[in-house]
Design an enzyme around this catalytic site. Structure first.
Site, PDB file in Angstrom:
ATOM      1  N   MET A   1     -16.884  58.920  14.041  1.00  0.00           N
ATOM      2  CA  MET A   1     -17.889  57.884  13.992  1.00  0.00           C
ATOM      3  C   MET A   1     -19.038  58.386  13.080  1.00  0.00           C
ATOM      4  SD  MET A   1     -17.626  56.272  17.776  1.00  0.00           S
ATOM      5  CE  MET A   1     -17.713  57.826  18.714  1.00  0.00           C
TER       6      MET A   1
ATOM      7  N   ASP B   1      -6.341  47.501  20.088  1.00  0.00           N
ATOM      8  CA  ASP B   1      -7.551  47.410  19.057  1.00  0.00           C
ATOM      9  C   ASP B   1      -6.941  47.924  17.753  1.00  0.00           C
ATOM     10  OD1 ASP B   1      -7.985  50.377  19.423  1.00  0.00           O
ATOM     11  OD2 ASP B   1      -9.025  49.737  21.072  1.00  0.00           O
TER      12      ASP B   1
ATOM     13  N   LYS C   1     -11.963  46.651  17.876  1.00  0.00           N
ATOM     14  CA  LYS C   1     -13.593  46.931  17.588  1.00  0.00           C
ATOM     15  C   LYS C   1     -13.589  47.650  16.226  1.00  0.00           C
ATOM     16  CE  LYS C   1     -14.314  48.607  22.163  1.00  0.00           C
ATOM     17  NZ  LYS C   1     -14.863  49.595  22.768  1.00  0.00           N
TER      18      LYS C   1
HETATM   19  N1  SAH Z   1      -9.907  58.084  20.851  1.00  0.00           N
HETATM   20  C1  SAH Z   1      -9.927  57.969  19.345  1.00  0.00           C
HETATM   21  C2  SAH Z   1     -11.326  58.051  18.562  1.00  0.00           C
HETATM   22  C3  SAH Z   1     -12.140  56.803  18.874  1.00  0.00           C
HETATM   23  S1  SAH Z   1     -13.707  56.569  18.208  1.00  0.00           S
HETATM   24  C4  SAH Z   1      -9.182  59.319  18.870  1.00  0.00           C
HETATM   25  O1  SAH Z   1      -8.894  60.345  19.826  1.00  0.00           O
HETATM   26  O2  SAH Z   1      -8.735  59.595  17.851  1.00  0.00           O
HETATM   27  C5  SAH Z   1     -13.209  55.967  16.567  1.00  0.00           C
HETATM   28  C6  SAH Z   1     -13.286  56.998  15.442  1.00  0.00           C
HETATM   29  O3  SAH Z   1     -12.140  57.748  15.464  1.00  0.00           O
HETATM   30  C7  SAH Z   1     -13.386  56.445  14.138  1.00  0.00           C
HETATM   31  O4  SAH Z   1     -14.969  55.978  13.850  1.00  0.00           O
HETATM   32  C8  SAH Z   1     -13.176  57.597  13.329  1.00  0.00           C
HETATM   33  O5  SAH Z   1     -14.155  58.628  13.320  1.00  0.00           O
HETATM   34  C9  SAH Z   1     -12.131  58.019  14.150  1.00  0.00           C
HETATM   35  N2  SAH Z   1     -10.784  57.920  13.826  1.00  0.00           N
HETATM   36  C10 SAH Z   1      -9.745  57.279  14.298  1.00  0.00           C
HETATM   37  N3  SAH Z   1      -8.706  57.066  13.831  1.00  0.00           N
HETATM   38  C11 SAH Z   1      -8.996  57.539  12.614  1.00  0.00           C
HETATM   39  C12 SAH Z   1      -7.841  57.935  11.494  1.00  0.00           C
HETATM   40  N4  SAH Z   1      -6.800  57.256  11.445  1.00  0.00           N
HETATM   41  N5  SAH Z   1      -8.485  58.598  10.429  1.00  0.00           N
HETATM   42  C13 SAH Z   1      -9.790  58.914  10.358  1.00  0.00           C
HETATM   43  N6  SAH Z   1     -10.658  58.786  11.448  1.00  0.00           N
HETATM   44  C14 SAH Z   1     -10.268  58.130  12.483  1.00  0.00           C
END
Ligand code: SAH
Length: 526
Positions: free
Chosen positions: A183, A36, A58
């Site tokens: 999020m 994704d 997504k």
């Molecule tokens: N599994 C992922 C989270 C997925 S939910 C993890 O462990 O990081 C998606 C959310 O993750 C986004 O809305 C944001 O809040 C956060 N996110 C993911 N990558 C990010 C990044 N590089 N910088 C800031 N927020 C991030």
């Protein structure tokens, strides 16, 4: 037929260096990769050429593929005997719905393997200089979803976001010293209001880290009382991590990644024109420096049209007093030809070996176990002949395996010294089919900060690939980025096309080029 396995792999938060060793090795061998938008594009380049790539990207606004369809794709491919890599941003089991994908596999008797990843919940604050715990500031942290519901009842899923639906804000507000919301951008005003309602002081420090660990990382800091308007003013959009707690203050001391003083190349979009085979070392180093390399392979290393001369030379390799390698690219075909003759490095026992620069010398060691007898101070042909110390060349044979279309500085001078020089073509540089449209758009949109050129051939091919000479508008836009050449010869070639290099690296190597870029942006352009 045996059923394949589904690998639920954490891609890490963005910086492609933050995937795990196991995650990467599975990507390299998988039959199918399902990914994704939060996975870094360069991670996909390590996939097999024939791997099936499925984008299910997504974003919080829209879903390219709904979760039940993603589940189905994973299971169908595995049941068809494929090894399926499901690459998920951050950690697969932290708000990634990896749990649901695993359940669906189990229900369909498909084996799965979980490869945890570096979650953005911890890594994005870390890259902002915010440790989520600290002896003086926080002894616990909690990771919380900022969405009331994770999905709005997609057809076929379980009752949507049950866990997220019932939120007890009194508990959340006091769950830990540091609160980390994923999020959470869209609901930020609600989150900050509820935390204050439930006992958190309006003065509590808050940080939003957008695109954490990427070269586009942006950080906004404030307090529970002020952060909403600051975030609006800065136009922070997802993905972002919201950190609440005293640890946020540590950024003042610990900022390191998005810091122009320490890392002058941070956020700079830098075009890399080397052959794909060689681009990754430059691109990887630039990434460590916080830059955003755009790889535009304008040359491709191909076998020579006619291999006979190389084959003959290698078959009689013992007669040469010197073998001179003027590029890393010549080493591999030479070694391959030795192997084809059932020979190895011992066949060169009576020869001396010269390498144009340290990278070529390393390659010789790596491919043949040979230590170069001579490496000139600067990696250019002129320097090699100027520093040449073996004057006793009368009647000696010298072998020069190199590109079909290289300059004649070396053979000319060595012939003057009485040597018999065999120039054989070991490889060809050809123009690859590549991302020409993307680069043209970046140039026209003024979206490149730097163009780098590491050989005259990259200049010729850059001009040819973009058809620069016939496109005045494009030619004009080439003048606005900073232009960097690895050395004087490449710089001269640039000038011949009317492109004036702003930087000519004093040391004509990749580390030398990077250092020159850092000095240029560090001192000249604060
Ligand atoms: N599994 C992922 C989270 C997925 S939910 C993890 O462990 O990081 C998606 C959310 O993750 C986004 O809305 C944001 O809040 C956060 N996110 C993911 N990558 C990010 C990044 N590089 N910088 C800031 N927020 C991030």
């Amino acid at each position: 037929m045996t059923t394949g396995t589904v690998f639920l792999i954490g891609a890490g938060p963005g910086d492609p260096g933050l995937i795990t060793v196991r995650g990467k090795s599975i990507l390299q061998t998988a039959d199918v990769i399902v990914y994704d938008r939060l996975a870094h594009p360069s991670l996909l380049q390590c996939a097999r050429d024939d791997a099936e790539m499925i984008f299910v990207g997504k974003s919080s606004a829209h879903h390219a593929m709904l979760q039940p369809d993603i589940n189905k794709v994973l299971v169908e491919r595995a049941l068809a005997g494929k090894q399926v890599a499901r690459l998920k941003g951050g950690d697969p089991f932290v708000f990634g719905r990896g749990g649901e994908e695993a359940e669906f596999c189990r229900a369909n008797n498909v084996q799965f393997v979980v490869v945890p990843g570096v979650t953005s919940a911890i890594a994005a604050p870390a890259y902002a200089g915010i440790p989520v715990t600290h002896r003086d500031a926080a002894s616990s942290f909690a990771v919380i979803t900022g969405h009331e519901r994770d999905d709005k009842g997609e057809a076929g899923t379980r009752a949507a976001g049950v866990a997220e639906g019932r939120r007890n804000w009194a508990n959340i507000a006091n769950a830990a010293d540091t609160l980390i919301f994923l999020m959470g951008v869209e609901a930020l005003d609600d989150i900050t209001a509820r935390l204050q309602e439930h006992g958190r002081s309006p003065q509590t420090p808050v940080a939003l880290v957008q695109w954490g660990t990427w070269p586009s990382q942006r950080v906004v800091t404030g307090t529970l009382a002020t952060i909403v308007s600051l975030v609006k003013a800065a136009a922070i959009t997802p993905p972002a991590v919201c950190v609440v707690g005293d640890v946020v203050n540590l950024r003042e001391k610990l900022q390191w990644w998005d810091d122009g003083d320490v890392r002058p190349l941070f956020g700079k979009r830098i075009l890399v024109t080397r052959a794909r085979e060689q681009a990754s070392s430059l691109a990887d180093t630039l990434r460590l420096e916080g830059a955003d390399p755009v790889v535009f392979p304008t040359i491709k290393i191909a076998p020579p049209v006619d291999i006979t001369a190389l084959a003959n030379a290698v078959a009689n390799v013992g007669k040469y007093r010197w073998i001179i390698f003027t590029s890393v690219n010549a080493v591999k075909p030479f070694a391959a030809e030795l192997a084809a003759n059932r020979l190895d490095a011992r066949a060169l026992a009576s020869c001396k070996v010269a390498a144009i620069g340290p990278a070529t010398a390393d390659k010789l060691m790596q491919c043949l176990g040979i230590r170069a007898d001579f490496v000139p101070t600067n990696a250019v042909a002129e320097c090699l002949v100027d520093e040449w110390h073996d004057s006793d060349l009368g009647g000696s044979y010298i072998l020069l395996p190199r590109a079909a279309d290289a300059r004649d500085v070396i053979p000319d001078r060595l012939k003057q010294m009485g040597a018999i020089v065999d120039v054989v073509s070991a490889y060809n540089t050809v123009a690859p089919e590549s991302e020409t449209d993307q680069v043209r758009d970046l140039l026209l949109g003024n979206k490149l900060d730097v163009l780098t050129f590491t050989a005259s051939s990259t200049v010729h091919n850059f001009v040819a690939a973009l058809q620069l000479t016939t496109n005045a508008e494009l030619m004009k836009s080439v003048a606005s980025p900073t232009i960097a050449a690895i050395g004087p010869v490449t710089a001269q070639t640039l000038r011949e096309y009317g492109m004036n290099p702003n930087i000519v690296a004093p040391t004509h190597t990749i580390p030398g080029l990077i250092q020159a870029l850092q000095e240029f942006f560090g001192t000249n352009h604060p």
